[in-house]
Structures are given as C-alpha cells and as structure tokens.
Design a protein around this motif. Structure first.
Motif: not given
Ligand SMILES: Nc1nc2c(c(=O)[nH]1)N[C@H]1C(S)=C(S)[C@@H](COP(=O)(O)O)O[C@H]1N2
Ligand SMILES: [Mo]
Length: 170
Positions: A102, A104, A136, A160, A162
């Motif tokens: 991603a 980030n 996202k 998931w 993002w």
């Molecule tokens: N790009 C990106 N996607 C990610 C993450 C993230 O740090 N970066 N965290 C993951 C995790 S650990 C979870 S539980 C879910 C929900 O993360 P959030 O609550 O930080 O949105 O997104 C997932 N997707």
C-alpha cells in the motif's frame, strides 16, 4: 452484403492471432497516472517486465458491485470495482502467492486461491463516490464479508488493504 466482408475478415484474423496472445500479451501502456502496478511471475506486461495500470484501464475490467458492511465503517456500503481474479487473469499471473503493498508501506501476502473461492473486489468507488487516498483509496481490497460468515474474522480484516498500490506475484 459488401459491408459484412471486412468485419468477418477481422474476426478471422482475431481467431488466428488469439492463441499467440493467450501465451504472452503486450498490455497497452497507461495513458494517465499509474495507480496500480503488478510485478513478478506474470505473462502480460507493458513496461520493464511489469504491468502498470491507470484508472481507466482498471475500469475497463468487468465492473463488479459488492454490498457489505466493513470492519472500519458504519453500516452496509456499496463498493464498485473489479474482481482480483480478473486482474490476475489479465496479467497472466503464473504463481500462487500475491503480495500486496500500500501507499503507506503496509505489506501482506495472499494465497491466490482465495480469489477463486471468494469474489474479492478491488474497489475504486464506495457508495458511488471515487475512493480518495485520504480515505482508503484510490483502491481498496474488499472482501464479501456479509456474504460469508468465515470472512467476519480478524484474519480477514487485515487483508482489506486500503491505499493499494502494488502486487507482486511469486
Ligand atoms: N494500507 C493499509 N491497509 C490496511 C492496514 C494498514 O495499516 N494500511 N491495516 C490493516 C488492518 S491490521 C486492519 S484490521 C484493517 C482495518 O484497519 P484500520 O482500522 O486501521 O482502518 O485494515 C487493514 N488494511
Ligand atoms: Mo488490524
């Protein structure tokens, strides 16, 4: 009658060319800014052994809609995008592990058979609005969470991804 000659010639030519294209295909280069790139064990590329996609190329994939709740938003959301397995078929993915990265720098591995078992979406719109990098977007991997009880699990929540930017097929 005369107009029919050229379309049927074109159709015949396509039939002749199709087998070669099924093996390795040069994808058209992106015209706009690349929002997704796919690297690794893929047959079909458009630059430096990789496949780069602008949003128009991604929107040319069969548009797929999914309505589901998510772990991070309220209520049921409507997502529009394309199926992960359609993208992997388009690039001619030749292996079974897919690593998603991603914007980030979040990185996670998937077993590609998951994309056959479930209609996993790469969404570019939520509730009819483009997903933005500030929320996202521009691409978000979305699971059919409400349709399959087994996907309502923390092990899937973290898939998931993002702000999806890159896939590596290995
Ligand atoms: N790009 C990106 N996607 C990610 C993450 C993230 O740090 N970066 N965290 C993951 C995790 S650990 C979870 S539980 C879910 C929900 O993360 P959030 O609550 O930080 O949105 O997104 C997932 N997707
Ligand atoms: Mo998480």
């Amino acid at each position: 009658m005369k107009q029919l000659v050229f379309p049927s010639l074109a159709a015949m030519l396509l039939c002749v060319l199709a087998p070669a294209h099924a093996r390795a295909q040069e994808l058209p280069p992106p015209q706009g800014e690349a929002v997704l790139e796919v690297h690794g064990a893929i047959a079909n590329t458009n630059a430096d052994g990789a496949a780069y996609f602008d949003i128009a190329m991604l929107k040319a994939l069969p548009r797929t809609r999914l309505e589901t709740s998510t772990a991070v938003t309220d209520g049921v959301r409507r997502f529009d995008g394309f199926l992960m397995r359609d993208l992997l078929a388009l690039v001619g993915a030749r292996s079974t592990t897919v690593t998603a990265s991603a914007l980030n720098d979040y990185v996670i591995d998937f077993a590609a058979d998951e994309f056959e078992r479930f209609d996993v979406l790469v969404a570019y719109e939520m509730d009819g609005e483009p997903l933005l990098p500030s929320d996202k977007g521009p691409l978000w991997i979305v699971y059919p969470r409400d349709q399959h009880a087994e996907l309502q699990d923390i092990r899937y929540d973290y898939r998931w991804v993002w702000q999806l930017r890159r896939l590596d097929v290995e």
